[in-house]
Design a protein around this motif. Structure first.
Motif, short mmCIF file in Angstrom:
data_model
loop_
_atom_site.label_atom_id
_atom_site.label_comp_id
_atom_site.label_asym_id
_atom_site.label_seq_id
_atom_site.Cartn_x
_atom_site.Cartn_y
_atom_site.Cartn_z
N TRP A 118 42.95 44.97 37.87
CA TRP A 118 41.82 44.89 36.93
C TRP A 118 40.52 44.78 37.71
O TRP A 118 40.48 44.27 38.82
N GLY B 107 35.81 44.98 37.08
CA GLY B 107 34.70 44.88 36.14
C GLY B 107 34.18 43.46 36.06
O GLY B 107 34.85 42.50 36.45
N SER C 29 37.81 43.64 32.31
CA SER C 29 38.34 44.39 31.17
C SER C 29 38.71 45.81 31.53
O SER C 29 39.22 46.55 30.69
N CYS C 30 38.46 46.18 32.77
CA CYS C 30 38.71 47.56 33.19
C CYS C 30 39.99 47.60 34.02
O CYS C 30 40.05 47.03 35.11
N THR C 31 41.01 48.27 33.48
CA THR C 31 42.27 48.37 34.19
C THR C 31 42.19 49.41 35.30
O THR C 31 41.50 50.43 35.17
N GLU D 85 39.34 56.13 34.28
CA GLU D 85 38.45 55.00 34.44
C GLU D 85 38.70 54.00 33.33
O GLU D 85 38.57 54.33 32.15
N CYS D 86 39.07 52.78 33.72
CA CYS D 86 39.34 51.71 32.77
C CYS D 86 40.39 52.12 31.75
O CYS D 86 40.29 51.79 30.56
#
Length: 681
Positions: free
Chosen positions: A464, A466, A470-472, A496-497
């Motif tokens: 993860w 961010g 919250s961005c995988t 992206e994410c």
């Protein structure tokens, strides 16, 4: 394969039915007295059975064995006379006997004919003993390593299973081993109990054998239930005298070989999960481990998803060897699985591992950036000992105050051995100056539940990123699992994410779709494909020459379907037009794996043809019929009127008071007088 927990790993598995694959078929038959007519029919059809199977595969071998039951009471009569001949024309009872090991089958009919029937007392038979020996005695039976193995089990009765042996005083459990003597007879029939269903299932799995239960219609329900508990088995109805045995075996073989079902031998299902996905021979991609309707040469692709949900409690289970195999075939895919359940920095030899480290006051072990103190010390840097005061006025507290601050531990903790010990769980930092609740939130969750808040900044877990974590960083959600290439964003974008950001083509047009699978400007190509659809499908349209059609329409080959449907959510575009004959035609196009796919309606929808000659003849006929009807009406009215006038005339004539033979106004020219005096003289 090294796999961290809670992360999927994908594997592609391809299966194809081999042409002329070797087949071993062992016919195991119940030879109690009631099966005598079946034995005679099998002996007469033996050569036909072998010939039928050789038409399927030239590399075919056939064997034969029989069974009755355990030679103890109450299964068979132990009266000496009955032990020698339990019935007329019967031989002594036995448990299992291998009459003919797997061979070219030339002597099959003779061996079946020479085998004698026997008899027993109770209804169930000792078939489980026979199945166990036929499966595990691989060398004596002659099973080959590289062959599809079929065991046909023929009977007209049910079966004894584990526990029934106690009725005859046999309490020793079945050991699942081979016990055949030199002549092929089962030696431990009276020494150990019948096998259990689970034992039969395990041995069938271990030896990759397909069991076919060929039973009479009275027993089919029993063996259909048994089939569900024996992997790779099937059942069917055999006629009363086994006259349909050739068709039965061939049909069951075709049924088995036209299906593939993947299994794995992992028993750690609580920690390791394996799922299978395939479209089989259709276009519908779904979760399944079985495909039916296969033919020789048909290749089927499976996608296997392996996921470790958590670390096993026993470290010995962190390394496993898993087999993925098709049922009934002795081939398997081996997966050497290693689950990453600890960190290298916790072990000797790592750069982040140091015993009696200076960073831990030379009394603790520094590992993974944290001090692990010995039994006599504690504190963040092991600076406090049990024999030293760590609180109070005699302790130097300058190390607990931040620069230019008069508050110890920022007023949020206590000073222990010159080191701050924060009083609240959400406070951290050298001087307890950090508020671990002040990080970014996502979906009302601190650091999106994918990280920890450290001094106002989210420290994200692996995978993860961010400001709010919250961005995988994983890309599995950017892979179209219904696609065959399994590329990230179909090779046309970046993940992206967890979402695809599509690239542009050479002309600057962006790709589209959830997985960037839609080629730019594909949503307006109905008109571009129209002329070729008319030419290729209906032989109409502007391109009316076959040569021009073949040379100009090479981009696609339309697939004919009865009804054209399109799903816009899957980026399928529906096109409809009317041609010069006022006929409606429709087609749909989409892109799959960067390839154009077009499906067109088989027949055009044309208005019905107008029959002008029929209309003219119909009008003329209608006029003629109307004229005839008017003439008939006029004739009818005239007839009625004439009849009425005649009737009135007749009525007036009947009412006349004069003689109808004289004219009442006529007078004769002479007058006649008579003298009554001379009357009569």
């Amino acid at each position: 394969m090294c796999v961290p927990t809670d992360e999927e790993q994908w594997m592609r598995i391809e299966y194809a039915q081999a042409e002329d694959y070797p087949v071993d078929l062992y016919y195991l038959m119940d030879l109690s007295k009631s099966m005598e007519d079946d034995k005679e029919k099998l002996s007469s059809l033996g050569d036909l059975l072998a010939e039928s199977m050789r038409n399927i595969t030239s590399n075919f071998r056939l064997g034969f064995g029989s069974f009755v039951d355990k030679v103890v009471m109450p299964y068979v009569s132990t009266v000496p006379k009955k032990l020698e001949s339990p019935c007329d024309g019967c031989v002594a009872p036995y448990g299992f006997r291998n009459h003919m090991r797997l061979s070219d089958g030339k002597n099959f009919s003779t061996e079946v004919r020479n085998a004698k029937v026997s008899g027993n007392l109770d209804a169930p038979e000792g078939g489980f003993d026979a199945i166990m020996q036929a499966v595990v005695c691989r060398q004596q039976i002659g099973w080959r390593e590289k062959a599809r193995r079929l065991l046909v089990f023929s009977t007209d009765a049910s079966f004894h299973y584990a526990g029934d042996g106690k009725l005859g005083g046999i309490v020793k459990p079945n050991d699942g081993k081979c016990h055949l003597d030199e002549v092929g007879s089962y030696t431990h029939s009276t020494l150990q109990d019948y096998p259990s269903i689970s034992q039969i299932n395990q041995k069938v799995k271990d030896n990759a054998i397909n069991v076919i239960f060929a039973v009479t219609k009275e027993q089919i329900n029993v063996y259909s239930s048994l089939q569900k508990n024996v992997e790779g088995s099937s059942s069917g109805v055999l006629s009363e005298d086994s006259s349909n045995v050739v068709d039965f075996v061939r049909d069951q073989y075709n049924k088995i070989t036209s299906s593939v079902e993947l299994k794995h031998n992992s028993t750690d299902n609580n920690n390791v999960q394996i799922k299978y996905y395939s479209s089989c021979v259709n276009d519908v991609y779904k979760e399944t481990n079985k495909c039916d309707g296969l033919k020789v040469g048909t290749q089927v692709e499976f996608q296997a998803e392996l996921k470790v949900t958590r670390c096993p409690e026993d470290p010995r289970d962190w390394k496993q060897v898993i087999q993925i195999y098709p049922i009934g075939i002795s081939e398997a895919l081996l997966i050497d699985l290693e689950i990453l359940c600890d960190c290298p920095c916790e072990r000797t030899g790592s750069e982040l591992y140091e015993e009696k480290s200076a960073q831990c006051s030379s009394v603790g072990t520094y590992m993974c950036g944290v001090c692990k103190c010995d039994d006599q010390h504690f504190g963040r840097m092991c600076q406090c000992g049990l024999d030293k005061p760590h609180t109070g006025t005699d302790v130097d507290t300058t190390g607990c105050r931040a620069l230019n601050s008069t508050l110890e531990c920022s007023g949020r903790g206590t000073c222990d051995c010159g080191v701050c010990s924060c009083t609240e769980s959400w406070v951290s930092g050298e001087y307890c100056q950090c508020d671990n609740r002040a990080c970014d939130h996502y979906d009302n969750k601190l650091c999106a539940d994918h990280g920890t808040c450290e001094c106002g900044i989210c420290k994200c877990y692996d995978g993860w990123k961010g400001s709010s974590c919250s961005c995988t960083m994983r890309n599995d959600s950017c892979i179209n699992k219904q696609s065959s290439n399994m590329e990230v964003c179909s090779g046309n974008g970046m993940c992206e994410c967890g979402e695809c950001v599509c690239n542009q083509d050479e002309e600057g047009r962006p790709y589209d779709g959830v997985y960037c699978e839609i080629i730019p400007a594909t949503s307006g190509k109905c008109l571009e494909f129209r002329d070729c659809i008319q030419c290729l499908m209906y032989k109409t349209g502007p391109i009316d020459n076959e040569e021009d059609c073949a040379s100009n329409c090479t981009a696609f080959s339309p697939q004919p379907v009865k009804t054209v449907k399109a799903d816009e959510d899957k980026y399928e575009f529906l096109c409809t037009y009317y041609d010069e004959d006022d006929c409606r035609f429709a087609y749909m196009y989409t892109y799959k794996d960067h390839k154009l796919v077009v499906m067109a309606q088989e027949e055009r929808e044309c208005p019905p043809e107008i029959n002008i000659l029929g209309i003219v003849l119909g009008v003329i006929g209608a006029i003629v019929l109307i004229g005839l009807a008017l003439l008939l009406l006029w004739k009818l009215l005239t007839t009625i009127h004439d009849r009425r006038e005649f009737a009135r005339f007749e009525k007036e004539r009947m009412m006349a008071k004069w003689d109808t033979g004289e004219n009442p106004i006529y007078k004769q020219a002479t007058s006649t007088f008579k003298n009554p005096t001379y009357a009569g003289k």
